[in-house]
Write an enzyme that holds these catalytic residues in place. Structure first.
Site, mmCIF file in Angstrom:
data_model
loop_
_atom_site.group_PDB
_atom_site.id
_atom_site.type_symbol
_atom_site.label_atom_id
_atom_site.label_comp_id
_atom_site.label_asym_id
_atom_site.label_seq_id
_atom_site.Cartn_x
_atom_site.Cartn_y
_atom_site.Cartn_z
ATOM 1 N N SER A 144 0.968 -1.054 -0.070
ATOM 2 C CA SER A 144 -0.076 -0.211 0.091
ATOM 3 C C SER A 144 0.894 1.310 -0.012
ATOM 4 O O SER A 144 2.008 1.108 0.566
ATOM 5 C CB SER A 144 -0.780 0.048 1.163
ATOM 6 O OG SER A 144 -1.567 1.106 1.469
ATOM 7 N N TYR A 157 -1.518 -0.601 10.203
ATOM 8 C CA TYR A 157 -1.528 -0.869 8.730
ATOM 9 C C TYR A 157 -0.329 -0.405 8.074
ATOM 10 O O TYR A 157 0.407 -0.994 7.357
ATOM 11 C CB TYR A 157 -2.895 -0.157 8.065
ATOM 12 C CG TYR A 157 -2.961 -0.461 6.628
ATOM 13 C CD1 TYR A 157 -3.475 -1.580 6.407
ATOM 14 C CD2 TYR A 157 -2.796 0.584 5.643
ATOM 15 C CE1 TYR A 157 -3.825 -2.047 4.858
ATOM 16 C CE2 TYR A 157 -2.819 0.129 4.275
ATOM 17 C CZ TYR A 157 -3.491 -1.046 3.954
ATOM 18 O OH TYR A 157 -3.836 -1.058 2.554
#
Length: 162
Positions: A144, A157
């Site tokens: 990501s 995350y």
């Protein structure tokens, strides 16, 4: 000349029941790959398989948690027995918890790291054993932009994806 032909290849996509996983699975199927989809929610799996089949794609689903080593190993063995070897593994399953690092419960941090980092490790280990034996295969781990551009409310995350 078709430069992206996956006919005869089997692609396992974790988290392939919705979102980016479903989009990647569809792209692979359009190139001719047989789909093996994993997920944790039976209703999402049913919907995803119905969608893939409505498009004429060959797709099979397996429900298990990629962070559960035993379940992952049993399902990889079952997939191989029922369908054959996995040619492509896409580690896409993931979660995000939006919470400031200073107030995030450690249990939430651990859960995100388990799903987004440990899960791909488990699945890659299992997939790589087959691929090394056959001297063929591809493993793709989805990361990501948050791995480089982390924000205050996605610390777990960003850490796991980084």
């Amino acid at each position: 000349m078709n430069l992206f032909d996956l006919k005869g290849k089997r692609a396992l996509i974790t988290g392939g029941t919705h979102g980016l996983g479903q989009a990647m699975a569809e792209g692979l199927a359009q190139a001719g790959a047989e789909l093996v989809i994993t997920g944790t929610t039976p209703s999402k799996m049913e919907d995803a398989l119905a969608y893939y089949k409505s498009k004429g794609y060959t797709a099979t689903g397996y429900i298990f948690d990629v962070t559960d080593e035993k379940a992952a190993a049993e399902n990889i063995e079952l997939i191989t027995k029922e369908l054959g070897a996995i040619d492509i593994l896409i580690n896409n399953a993931g979660i995000i918890k939006r919470e400031l690092a200073i107030t995030m419960p450690v249990s939430d941090f651990r859960q995100v790291v388990e799903v987004d980092l440990v899960g791909p490790f488990i699945m890659s280990q299992l997939g790589a054993k087959q691929m090394i034996e056959r001297q063929s295969g591809k493993i793709i781990n989805i990361c990501s932009m948050m791995s480089e551009l982390g924000r205050t409310n996605v610390s777990a995350y960003a850490a796991a994806k980084g």
